[in-house]
Design an enzyme around this catalytic site. Structure first.
Site, short mmCIF file in Angstrom:
data_model
loop_
_atom_site.label_atom_id
_atom_site.label_comp_id
_atom_site.label_asym_id
_atom_site.label_seq_id
_atom_site.Cartn_x
_atom_site.Cartn_y
_atom_site.Cartn_z
N ARG A 1 0.85 -1.19 0.00
CA ARG A 1 0.00 0.00 0.00
C ARG A 1 0.89 1.25 0.00
O ARG A 1 2.02 1.22 0.49
CB ARG A 1 -0.90 0.02 1.23
CG ARG A 1 -1.86 -1.17 1.33
CD ARG A 1 -2.70 -1.07 2.60
NE ARG A 1 -3.65 -2.17 2.72
CZ ARG A 1 -3.44 -3.28 3.42
NH1 ARG A 1 -2.29 -3.44 4.06
NH2 ARG A 1 -4.35 -4.23 3.48
N LYS B 1 -2.89 -1.24 7.95
CA LYS B 1 -4.35 -1.31 7.92
C LYS B 1 -4.86 -2.46 8.80
O LYS B 1 -4.33 -3.56 8.75
CB LYS B 1 -4.81 -1.51 6.47
CG LYS B 1 -6.30 -1.27 6.27
CD LYS B 1 -6.63 -1.33 4.78
CE LYS B 1 -8.10 -1.02 4.55
NZ LYS B 1 -8.46 -1.08 3.12
N HIS C 1 -2.92 3.11 -6.36
CA HIS C 1 -3.36 1.85 -5.75
C HIS C 1 -3.49 0.74 -6.79
O HIS C 1 -3.45 -0.44 -6.45
CB HIS C 1 -4.69 2.05 -5.02
CG HIS C 1 -5.06 0.93 -4.12
ND1 HIS C 1 -4.40 0.66 -2.94
CD2 HIS C 1 -6.03 -0.02 -4.23
CE1 HIS C 1 -4.94 -0.40 -2.36
NE2 HIS C 1 -5.93 -0.82 -3.12
N ARG D 1 -0.97 -2.00 -6.90
CA ARG D 1 -1.23 -3.13 -6.01
C ARG D 1 -2.13 -4.16 -6.69
O ARG D 1 -1.89 -5.36 -6.61
CB ARG D 1 -1.87 -2.61 -4.72
CG ARG D 1 -2.18 -3.64 -3.65
CD ARG D 1 -2.57 -2.89 -2.38
NE ARG D 1 -3.22 -3.72 -1.37
CZ ARG D 1 -2.58 -4.42 -0.46
NH1 ARG D 1 -1.26 -4.42 -0.43
NH2 ARG D 1 -3.24 -5.13 0.45
N HIS E 1 -3.95 -8.72 3.80
CA HIS E 1 -5.40 -8.75 3.92
C HIS E 1 -5.81 -9.46 5.20
O HIS E 1 -5.17 -10.43 5.62
CB HIS E 1 -6.03 -9.48 2.72
CG HIS E 1 -5.98 -8.67 1.47
ND1 HIS E 1 -6.05 -9.24 0.22
CD2 HIS E 1 -5.87 -7.34 1.25
CE1 HIS E 1 -5.98 -8.29 -0.70
NE2 HIS E 1 -5.87 -7.14 -0.09
N TYR F 1 -9.75 -9.96 -6.52
CA TYR F 1 -8.78 -9.78 -7.59
C TYR F 1 -9.02 -10.77 -8.73
O TYR F 1 -8.57 -10.56 -9.86
CB TYR F 1 -7.36 -9.95 -7.07
CG TYR F 1 -6.91 -8.82 -6.16
CD1 TYR F 1 -6.76 -7.53 -6.64
CD2 TYR F 1 -6.66 -9.06 -4.82
CE1 TYR F 1 -6.36 -6.50 -5.81
CE2 TYR F 1 -6.24 -8.03 -3.97
CZ TYR F 1 -6.10 -6.76 -4.47
OH TYR F 1 -5.70 -5.74 -3.65
#
Length: 278
Positions: free
Chosen positions: A112, A137, A212, A215, A246, A255
């Site tokens: 990120r 995160k 982003h 990513r 994640h 994804y």
């Protein structure tokens, strides 16, 4: 929530009201985020109402639900052009090297933006080729192993960075001319200049590929490589989920629908299974 509290303090309201929440949710942001911002206040209001019955809980359905923007998957040529352009945009500044290697790290690891910008020099072990990403995160920390070529590139950057004593004393891995960590605005502005130069964004437009999306590109390419090598995607997906930081594997599943080639690979796998059962 800190932003909402400051907004509320400047208002004439003495308690959280639906009107106040709606005004804040649509303040200084585009419509795409209004629903999620109001949802945040709604959760806070439910908690607050236990102690203050005068608190109003904003109703749902005021704004249309937030939709994730369609990811842009960069080609090899576009990533190389991005890195080359960073060297050209700031010819007299150390930012040319910082942005070059910063965006290179994002493309090579899928980090990120905030994770790379806040990376500490002590958390970049270039002897073993390992990054420690701390408290990002959802409060998660993780280890991110690097490809040898990425480790070599970061070693070149750190050598050039530490020539200057001011930069050498900075605690952050990526620094500017004055030895400070990266802020949010400057790399984003340079990135927008590149998208316009590359024809990926209108000269005066605000819509276009995002940082982003580097990513997303990393995740899609990893999945495609596994598909094409015949790997068991269901078994390996938790590896990618952990690498990306994640919280749940389901966050990584999205994804799979991010690129037509992935959908085609999934279709081929499904067709093969059907044929095997006929």
């Amino acid at each position: 929530m800190r932003n909402f509290v400051e907004f509320a303090r400047r208002s004439d309201e003495q308690h959280v009201t639906s009107k106040l929440a709606v005004e804040w949710a649509s303040h200084q942001c585009g419509p795409a985020t209004w629903s999620s911002r109001l949802s945040t206040v709604r959760s806070f209001a439910r908690h607050l109402k236990v102690d203050d019955p005068r608190t109003e809980i904003p109703p749902s359905g005021i704004f249309p639900p937030q939709r994730r923007p369609r990811p842009f998957i960069y080609s090899d040529e576009e990533i190389l052009d991005l890195l080359a352009t960073m060297l050209e945009l700031h010819p007299a500044s150390f930012r040319r090297l910082t942005y070059h290697y910063f965006f290179g790290l994002l493309a090579a690891t899928g980090l990120r933006f905030s994770e790379a910008a806040r990376l500490l020099r002590d958390d970049a072990d270039l002897e073993t080729g390992m990054l420690t990403i701390r408290e990002t995160k959802f409060g998660k920390s993780r280890l991110v192993p690097l490809h040898p070529s990425t480790t070599a590139a970061l070693s070149r950057y750190s050598t050039d960075r530490d020539v200057c004593p001011i930069r050498r004393n900075c605690k952050f891995f990526f620094t500017g001319d004055r030895g400070r960590g990266l802020n949010h605005a400057n790399p984003h502005y340079s990135f927008i200049l590149w998208t316009r130069k590359a024809g990926l964004r209108d000269p005066t437009g605000t819509e276009g590929p995002r940082i982003h999306d580097l990513r997303h590109t990393f995740a899609v390419r990893t999945l495609l490589a596994w598909y094409r090598s015949g790997d068991d995607i269901e078994r390996r997906l938790p590896e990618l989920s952990t690498y990306l930081g994640h919280t749940y594997v389901r966050h990584t599943y999205r994804y799979l629908a991010a690129h037509p080639d992935l959908l085609e690979q999934a279709k081929l796998r499904l067709d093969a299974r059907w044929e095997a059962t006929e």
